[in-house]
Design an enzyme around this catalytic site. Structure first.
Site, short mmCIF file in Angstrom:
data_model
loop_
_atom_site.label_atom_id
_atom_site.label_comp_id
_atom_site.label_asym_id
_atom_site.label_seq_id
_atom_site.Cartn_x
_atom_site.Cartn_y
_atom_site.Cartn_z
N LYS A 52 0.84 -1.20 0.00
CA LYS A 52 0.00 0.00 0.00
C LYS A 52 0.88 1.25 0.00
CE LYS A 52 -3.79 -2.47 2.13
NZ LYS A 52 -4.47 -2.93 3.33
N GLN A 96 -4.64 -1.62 9.62
CA GLN A 96 -4.52 -2.94 8.98
C GLN A 96 -5.12 -4.02 9.89
OE1 GLN A 96 -3.24 -3.52 5.80
NE2 GLN A 96 -4.01 -5.58 6.12
N ASP A 119 -10.78 2.91 4.23
CA ASP A 119 -11.21 1.54 3.90
C ASP A 119 -12.72 1.48 3.63
OD1 ASP A 119 -9.55 -0.57 3.54
OD2 ASP A 119 -9.29 -1.01 5.67
#
Ligand code: NAD
Length: 286
Positions: A52, A96, A119
């Protein structure tokens, strides 16, 4: 069989974003900024976070990674999230998952400022999604839809089956397919005969998290098969929830693993960060 190549679609999304990043930089004199929080040293999570970070840098976005020890307490994680939530230089935040034992993902989703939810997983983002007014969509479901759009796979009026009903993958994919006017059925671990259901569908999205669960006999001839699953098989090899090698000459189109949905998840994360950055900066500039 048409190969639905997620790398190509992801590149297309990144190319479009590069221009938006340059435009943003020109207008607001700073790049969009994604803050990534990694708690613990799970090897798979470390790889995801690194990928990422690299993807952000490639399109000119700023990415900062906050590495916390596996022994981090809830109070410490809360304090970091509070700081990132109020830091005016941070546009998007991603924590995460999975988190180490003792830390709750639900608590993170409640703590995270929805205006910085890169997200698209906070309950606010889900509410907007369900109401048909999303501003950021969850990355993997969004990536699945982008693949279908890019390859001009007709969805409206088709029958679609989603295998899996998690909050982050199965449920939102089923919702997005419904919004795109497919007639959608959801299968899950308590469905007695998954194959009997998937065999009826024009489009099957498999997100069960079970290696090589479905094969040729589970799809009707000409079906479009999207495999969200991703599993290590040892020796650095990956496989999905579908026995991909059985599909040639049977399905009309399918995503491989790796190189299918995976790259799209990251591309959609970058896109969400861009959307959040533009919204905040334009709001502040008004
Ligand atoms: P999850 O474990 O939270 O959910 C799995 C779902 O599948 C559940 O709803 C369960 O009811 C259903 N299920 C389990 N076994 C089944 C069976 N035998 N038949 C029918 N349904 C069954 O997993 P998740 O977070 O939704 O992820 C699903 C898969 O997608 C995993 O392999 C995960 O690694 C992968 N994933 C990939 C990406 C990507 O970027 N490619 C992103 C997220 C998740």
């Amino acid at each position: 069989m048409l190969l639905l190549d997620g790398k190509t679609v992801a590149q297309h999304v990144r190319d479009q974003l590069k221009t938006r990043v340059q435009d943003f930089q020109g207008r607001f004199r700073r790049p969009p900024h994604l803050a990534v929080v990694l708690v613990g040293a799970d090897p798979a999570s470390q790889v995801y976070v690194k990928n990422k970070h690299i993807a952000c840098e490639k399109i000119g976005m700023l990415s900062t990674v906050h590495n916390l020890a596996a022994t981090t307490t809830e109070t410490e994680l809360d304090a970091l999230l509070d700081r990132l939530n109020t830091d005016s230089g941070v546009d998007g935040i991603l924590v995460q998952l999975p988190l180490p034992k003792g830390l709750s993902a639900e608590r993170v989703l409640e703590k995270l400022d929805p205006r910085k939810d890169a997200d698209g997983l906070t309950y606010t983002a889900m509410g907007y999604l369900w109401a048909g007014r999303p501003f950021v969509k969850p990355c993997t479901p969004s990536g699945v839809m982008r693949i279908l759009e890019y390859y001009k796979i007709p969805v409206a009026g088709k029958t679609a089956v989603v295998v899996g009903r998690s909050n982050i993958v199965g449920k939102p994919i089923a919702h997005l397919l419904t919004e795109a006017n497919a007639t959608v059925t959801v299968c899950h671990s308590k469905t007695p005969d998954v194959g009997a259901v998937t065999r009826q569908a024009d489009i099957v999205v498999v997100a069960a998290g079970k290696p090589r669960l479905l094969g040729k006999e589970d799809f009707k001839p000409g079906a479009v098969v999207i495999d969200v699953g991703i599993h290590g098989t040892g020796g650095g090899k990956l496989c999905g929830d579908v026995r991909f090698e059985e599909l040639e000459g049977h399905a009309s189109a399918a995503t491989p693993v790796p190189g299918g949905v995976g790259p799209m998840t990251i591309a959609c994360l970058l896109e969400n960060t861009m959307i959040l950055a533009e919204k905040r900066a334009e709001g502040n500039a008004r």
